[in-house]
Enzyme design. Structure first.
Site: not given
Length: 400
Positions: A150, A176, A187, A273, A395, A400
């Site tokens: 993702t 992932k 996880t 991230e 985030n 969007t």
């Protein structure tokens, strides 16, 4: 590196079903050519996605799981009864496309945005396509690893081997995860396959041991997901003497599985991230593994620690303060702390240190924090990353 398709009896693929734009791979399929023993752990979040509920129920009915079908871009979470029907339909379509025997189960996994129904026309197309694309090549395994991504920046793969009864046992996995990652679940999504011949009871014990030392010892942002699942399939193709809990071979297999899980977990933590730092936290002499891990987890989830690391600030007080609120009793006057090789605290007393040296150490991508509690034996390692501006940006704009 061995791929999941290097494990005898397993094939895989990743395909584009139209869930992601621009032709990106968005569905994966992993299949064994023979019955498997399955074991899994799931999110402990009370809000569980439809595929998690489906898979938990499946394992109550059978431990023979022959295939795993995965879609990205859509979590099929908070989708009500329709979501449950869609998860079951994914399994049915996969079993039909593969002509699996009725007694063999199909695991279903989804990852992506919460609260949106699955586009089942695209899912059905992806399953049909994936069944035709299955292969045992490294390229097929890599495609499967990419298809489940993702916000990940790279696919995550790991492998290990061990020798049991003069037979080589192979384990390989993909995973992932980059956000909504925190201990006490399982996880994000992880799939590990092996050709070991092992009982369900022994596989459960090995997986739970491995998860406690890997996926339950990482954190990116303190948020657990609705979809977290870690699955192991063992198809017995190695024809070793069957591994039981009492077998002398059990610890060897368990440790090999733990090796794979740790490798995957570190890749997840370090691909957080917006991450710019790969952070390893060693906590020593905390009285037990559980106590040490709890302290490490608390440090790993502290926004103040994580932002200080992003800013390359050797703010050791934030580390000690986080340890102090972990709920584990210890004597602060016996604590010692290091950033890499640079000691900043000794037996509760601050040490003078070279700020330029500290800046140099914290400017590296890989950072190690060592905290010695000074108590009875009991060590643990936790992995995390920093908080950067990009984490907020990613985030803030996820839907969007």
């Amino acid at each position: 590196m061995r791929y999941i398709t290097d494990v005898p009896g397993f094939r895989a693929c990743g395909v584009h079903a139209g869930l992601k734009p621009d032709g990106a791979l968005d569905m994966a399929l992993i299949v064994s050519d023979r019955p498997c023993v399955a074991s899994a752990v799931f999110t402990q979040n009370l809000v569980k996605a439809a595929p998690v509920l489906f898979d938990m129920a499946l394992l109550q009915r059978t431990r023979d799981v022959r295939a795993v079908v995965v879609n990205s871009k859509n979590a099929n979470a908070v989708t009500g009864e329709q979501g449950l029907r869609d998860a079951a339909e994914m399994a049915r379509l996969t079993a039909e496309a593969l002509a699996l025997p009725e007694e063999s189960g199909v695991f279903v996994m989804s990852t992506g945005v919460i609260g949106v129904p699955l586009p089942m026309n695209k899912i059905a197309y992806g399953i049909t396509l994936a069944a035709q694309m299955l292969d045992a090549t490294p390229e097929a395994a890599q495609a499967a690893a990419r298809a489940i991504m993702t916000t990940d920046t790279r696919p995550k793969m790991a492998s290990a081997t061990c020798t049991l009864d003069e037979k080589t046992i192979t384990l390989a996995g993909i995973a992932k995860g980059a956000g909504m990652i925190h201990p006490n679940m399982a996880t994000m999504l992880a799939f590990i396959v092996t050709d070991a011949l092992i009982t369900a009871e022994a596989l459960d014990a090995a997986l739970h041991y491995a998860v406690e030392r890997s996926f339950n010892a990482i954190s990116v942002d303190g948020d657990t997901s609705t979809n977290d699942t870690c699955l192991v399939l063992a198809n017995g193709a190695a024809a070793n003497d069957i591994i039981t809990l009492e077998s002398p071979a059990f610890p060897t297999f368990r440790d090999a599985l733990t090796e794979v899980c740790i490798a995957l977990a570190k890749q997840i933590a370090f691909d957080g991230e917006g991450a710019t730092k790969h952070v390893t936290i060693h906590v020593r002499n905390a009285g037990s593994f559980e106590a040490a891990r709890q302290i490490g987890r608390t440090i790993a989830t502290s926004p103040l620690v994580k932002t200080a690391l992003f800013g390359r600030d050797a703010n050791w007080g934030r580390v000690l303060a986080a340890a102090g609120r972990a709920g584990v009793p210890f004597d602060p006057d016996r604590a010692s702390l290091w950033f890499g090789p640079l000691q900043v605290l000794a037996n509760g007393k601050p040490l003078p240190f070279d700020e330029d040296e500290a800046l140099r150490i914290l400017s590296e991508v890989d950072i190690t924090i060592d905290l010695d509690i000074g108590g009875e034996p009991g060590d643990a390692t936790v992995w995390t990353c920093d908080f950067s501006y990009d984490y907020v940006s990613i985030n803030a704009e996820y839907r969007t």
